[in-house]
Design a protein around this motif. Sequence first.
Motif, PDB file in Angstrom:
ATOM      1  N   UNK A   1       0.906  -1.270   0.063  1.00  0.00           N
ATOM      2  CA  UNK A   1       0.101  -0.071  -0.006  1.00  0.00           C
ATOM      3  C   UNK A   1       0.736   1.338   0.041  1.00  0.00           C
ATOM      4  N   UNK A   2       0.523   2.221  -0.793  1.00  0.00           N
ATOM      5  CA  UNK A   2       1.382   3.413  -0.910  1.00  0.00           C
ATOM      6  C   UNK A   2       2.350   3.531  -1.942  1.00  0.00           C
ATOM      7  N   UNK A   3       2.782   2.132  -2.528  1.00  0.00           N
ATOM      8  CA  UNK A   3       3.991   1.915  -3.321  1.00  0.00           C
ATOM      9  C   UNK A   3       3.277   1.485  -4.641  1.00  0.00           C
ATOM     10  N   UNK A   4       2.424   0.319  -4.529  1.00  0.00           N
ATOM     11  CA  UNK A   4       1.976  -0.278  -5.845  1.00  0.00           C
ATOM     12  C   UNK A   4       0.449   0.012  -6.010  1.00  0.00           C
ATOM     13  N   UNK A   5      -0.036   0.492  -4.916  1.00  0.00           N
ATOM     14  CA  UNK A   5      -1.654   0.535  -4.849  1.00  0.00           C
ATOM     15  C   UNK A   5      -1.916   1.766  -3.808  1.00  0.00           C
ATOM     16  N   UNK A   6      -3.025   2.557  -4.048  1.00  0.00           N
ATOM     17  CA  UNK A   6      -3.762   3.080  -3.051  1.00  0.00           C
ATOM     18  C   UNK A   6      -5.090   2.803  -3.035  1.00  0.00           C
ATOM     19  N   UNK A   7      -5.561   2.692  -1.843  1.00  0.00           N
ATOM     20  CA  UNK A   7      -6.925   1.981  -1.423  1.00  0.00           C
ATOM     21  C   UNK A   7      -8.143   2.948  -1.828  1.00  0.00           C
ATOM     22  N   UNK A   8      -7.597   4.386  -1.943  1.00  0.00           N
ATOM     23  CA  UNK A   8      -8.873   5.425  -2.427  1.00  0.00           C
ATOM     24  C   UNK A   8      -8.857   5.483  -3.880  1.00  0.00           C
ATOM     25  N   UNK A   9      -8.022   4.532  -4.471  1.00  0.00           N
ATOM     26  CA  UNK A   9      -8.252   4.530  -6.038  1.00  0.00           C
ATOM     27  C   UNK A   9      -8.722   3.099  -6.558  1.00  0.00           C
ATOM     28  N   UNK A  10      -8.030   2.027  -5.900  1.00  0.00           N
ATOM     29  CA  UNK A  10      -8.522   0.556  -6.584  1.00  0.00           C
ATOM     30  C   UNK A  10      -9.356  -0.188  -5.601  1.00  0.00           C
TER      31      UNK A  10
END
Length: 332
Positions: free
Chosen positions: A59-68
């Motif tokens: 989280x924060x490197x490969x993905x953001x939870x507010x995006x995916x």
Amino acid sequence: MRLDAPAEGESALIERIARRVGQASVPDAFRLVLGIGDDTAALQVGEQTLLWTADMLLEGVHFRLDWIDPASLGWKSLAVNLSDIAAMGGTPAGALLSLALPAERIGAWLDAFVDGLAECAQTYGVALLGGDTNRAEQVVIDVSVLGVVAGQPVPRSGARAGDWLLTTGALGGSRAGLHALMAGEASAIDLASHFRPIPRLQVGVLARELGATAMMDLSDGLAADLPKLLQASGVGAVVYAAQVPVHPAAAQWAQAHGLDPVAFAIAGGEDYELLIAAPPPVAQRLLERVPAETGVPLTHIGEVIAAQEVWLQRAEGGRESFAIGGWDHFRA
């Protein structure tokens, strides 16, 4: 762009670990086929070769939870590993899932994540066999996949001068999605390539069966991954800019922002398409059979040369150094 310079960034880190570990030793019942440095490790057991890969998403490197959304993240977490199996010409068999989660992600979010991972597993015939769980301040996802291949897998190191370079699908779609998300313009771009990549498993098997000499998946972008294949093989390449298949979303984003669509596409990570090197007769058969038998587009994008250099050749005939940067976790 020359290929004999010392490794930097993530490649240098991997080389450092490999030097510290030294030559791998395995039990007598196994034969080490491929160790550190390829898309998967490979161990031969009898007439079967086991393929073993792992990928970590942070989280924060490969993905953001507010995006995916969690279901798409579950799909992607498994799909990126299956892409490594595809790059060896193998078939996936089982997966292990290790998760570290904050307390607020246990419940509906976790259910949706597992549903997405299970959807991907069912689509490609993969069994979820176990794993580990832990608590953390941010989401950490680590998936490991075991696959098999009859005979020898296709390594990165087999490309030879005169081989053609081929790529599946189209490039830059995931990067366009990422840029749209960062700019707050997600509604303007199709995000499917970024959120739900498609592992090219059928293509990988067919490429191996027909005689591809080298193969890898484009997880860090053509600009970053092609040099890895060439360095492993001790060769160079010319890439034809006019023949690079640019994803419609990448072309749309690049044109809207005054960027070169080809340069934008080849610098994009997370395409998870296959890059294949094959002798011309094999390449021609692949160009005919892959679209007909798998429905996946396949494009001739360049040729392998003996000199350890990489060139991008423009339509008008001019060549420029293939020095466009791709994704690297350890390079600014």
